[in-house]
Motif scaffolding. Structure first.
Motif, PDB file in Angstrom:
ATOM      1  N   THR A  92       0.730  -1.044   0.188  1.00  0.00           N
ATOM      2  CA  THR A  92      -0.344   0.590   0.089  1.00  0.00           C
ATOM      3  C   THR A  92       1.030   1.272  -0.105  1.00  0.00           C
ATOM      4  OG1 THR A  92      -1.919  -1.029   1.440  1.00  0.00           O
ATOM      5  CG2 THR A  92      -2.087   0.849   1.294  1.00  0.00           C
ATOM      6  N   ASP A 194      -7.916   4.386   0.159  1.00  0.00           N
ATOM      7  CA  ASP A 194      -6.508   3.240   0.589  1.00  0.00           C
ATOM      8  C   ASP A 194      -7.127   1.954   1.543  1.00  0.00           C
ATOM      9  OD1 ASP A 194      -5.019   2.121   2.741  1.00  0.00           O
ATOM     10  OD2 ASP A 194      -4.523   3.800   3.509  1.00  0.00           O
ATOM     11  N   ALA A 196      -5.919  -0.770   1.823  1.00  0.00           N
ATOM     12  CA  ALA A 196      -5.636  -1.828   3.058  1.00  0.00           C
ATOM     13  C   ALA A 196      -5.683  -2.397   3.999  1.00  0.00           C
ATOM     14  CB  ALA A 196      -3.681  -1.182   2.966  1.00  0.00           C
ATOM     15  N   PHE A 216      -3.940  -1.472  -1.916  1.00  0.00           N
ATOM     16  CA  PHE A 216      -3.735  -2.333  -0.915  1.00  0.00           C
ATOM     17  C   PHE A 216      -2.049  -3.408  -0.521  1.00  0.00           C
ATOM     18  CE2 PHE A 216      -4.920  -6.620  -3.836  1.00  0.00           C
ATOM     19  CZ  PHE A 216      -5.620  -5.307  -4.338  1.00  0.00           C
TER      20      PHE A 216
END
Ligand code: PMP
Length: 400
Positions: A92, A194, A196, A216
């Motif tokens: 990420t 984002d 992640a 990710f």
């Protein structure tokens, strides 16, 4: 029953620490890996290793096909329109740095604002600062819910991009990314999500979300460290200059001028981590076999079970109580420093994370130094939650 079957696939869960079987509750930092992933890495280096894309011989062609097959797997896993919208990175952090660097070169004009959420990970703050942007953080409530009205008011003629986490790694909040994309697009502003903390826990469909970028890491979704994904919509990726220069990202090179390769290779300079990509494919297979919906409902069950028990402990305060939150619980015990709590329960075999979790602005928002964070994955069980609560019960008297 299904749980035992799943746990047997994760050798690390049998590890003992301080003479007790480990209870691993730090899944938001990284998940453990199933045997299929570990064996895929071993098999790759024993039998399949060759550099990709350039070899005329069988081994190189087979490694290339294995690598590209995972690109198509990721495409389908996140609902991308094209495989060439999937760029492999180290994780990420590198994905966001890639976008920040290339996007800034193409679109920044010298007075540039990026809207971020107040609960962003440092990985989605610092790259924008390095790119020269002024950040406009979206405030959030005490429960950890973003203020969408305030978000709408943050747009100015200088707003170049919105960067927001799908799921907060500290508060567990699942942000309304689809709605946030609609609002940003109405202002003509692209959005980076984002993901992640999202991909391992909920079904992600980048076309449904409508975002322009989605980033990710493999290691948070049962895959290996060292590999991640930067998804970008074809139209916008085509506009961005390369991030790094080197092999593979070029079409022609002379000392005077270089032309660049097509998507996605334009963004994949140098030899990628092929074995890790191949093993990421096995992690996706594992998740699809269990079923992303089953993973989500199991974790939701654990979250409810653990939250109810934690709330019985008078000294415990939970940070992040947004409705529909993901399986992350941040908390403090009385006036105790989170590190002390973490160290004491580690002696009883419980692994949790302590500190600011790379979200210092969240800690400033609450006026606290950090939290203890327990985060769950598909292999965690009710009896592990019981051991965690029991450990807290045992250490709380030592902390006061
Ligand atoms: N964003 C979020 C929300 C995260 O939780 C993390 C990892 N803690 C990152 C970004 C960075 O991921 P990585 O370290 O795998 O690059």
């Amino acid at each position: 029953m299904i749980q035992e079957n799943i746990r047997s696939k994760f050798p690390l869960l049998d590890v003992e620490v301080h003479g007790r079987q480990l209870v691993y509750l730090d899944n938001a930092a990284t998940t453990q890996k199933p045997l299929s992933v570990i064996e895929a890495l071993d098999d790759y280096y024993r039998r399949r290793n060759a550099n990709i894309h350039r070899g005329a011989y069988h081994l190189a062609a087979a490694a290339t096909e294995a690598y590209e097959a995972v690109r198509r797997q990721v495409q389908s896993f996140i609902g991308a329109r094209h495989a060439h919208e999937v760029v492999f990175t180290r994780g990420t952090t590198e994905s966001i740095n890639l976008v920040a660097s290339s996007f800034a070169k193409r679109y920044f004009k010298g007075s540039d604002e990026v809207i971020v959420s107040g609960m962003e990970h440092h990985s989605d703050i610092v790259p924008w600062q390095l790119a020269g942007a002024t950040l406009r953080p979206i405030p959030f409530s005490d429960e950890g819910v973003l203020d969408v009205d305030a978000y709408e008011r943050l747009f100015t003629p200088q707003t170049r991009l919105v960067a927001v986490c799908h799921v907060s790694n500290t508060l567990g909040t699942v942000n309304p990314v689809r709605r946030m994309v609609e609002i940003a697009h109405a202002h003509g502003v692209p959005v980076l999500v984002d993901g992640a903390q999202a991909v391992a826990h909920l079904k992600v469909d980048v076309q449904e979300i409508g975002c322009d970028f989605y980033c990710f890491s493999g290691h948070k979704m049962y895959g290996p460290m060292g590999v991640g994904v930067m998804y970008g919509r074809e139209e916008i990726l085509g506009e961005l200059p390369p991030y790094q220069g080197g092999g593979e990202m070029i079409e022609t090179v002379t000392f005077e001028r270089t032309t660049y390769n097509q998507l996605p290779y334009k963004f994949e300079a140098g030899t990628p981590s092929v074995g890790d990509v191949v093993a990421l494919g096995k992690a996706i297979e594992f998740m699809l076999q269990v079923g992303v919906g089953n993973i989500a409902s199991h974790e939701e069950d654990l979250l409810q079970y653990a939250t109810q028990q934690l709330l019985q402990l008078p000294a415990v305060r939970i940070y992040g109580t947004a409705p529909g939150k993901a399986s992350v619980i941040s908390f403090l015990v009385g006036q105790a420093h989170p590190y002390d709590v973490g160290t004491l329960i580690d002696q009883l075999g419980i692994a949790v994370r302590t500190g600011h979790h790379c979200t210092q602005p969240v800690m400033d928002r609450y006026g606290i130094p950090g939290t203890v964070r327990a985060s769950f994955a598909v292999y965690n069980t009710h009896s592990e939650v019981d051991r965690f609560i029991d450990a807290l019960n045992r250490v709380i008297p030592m902390l006061q």
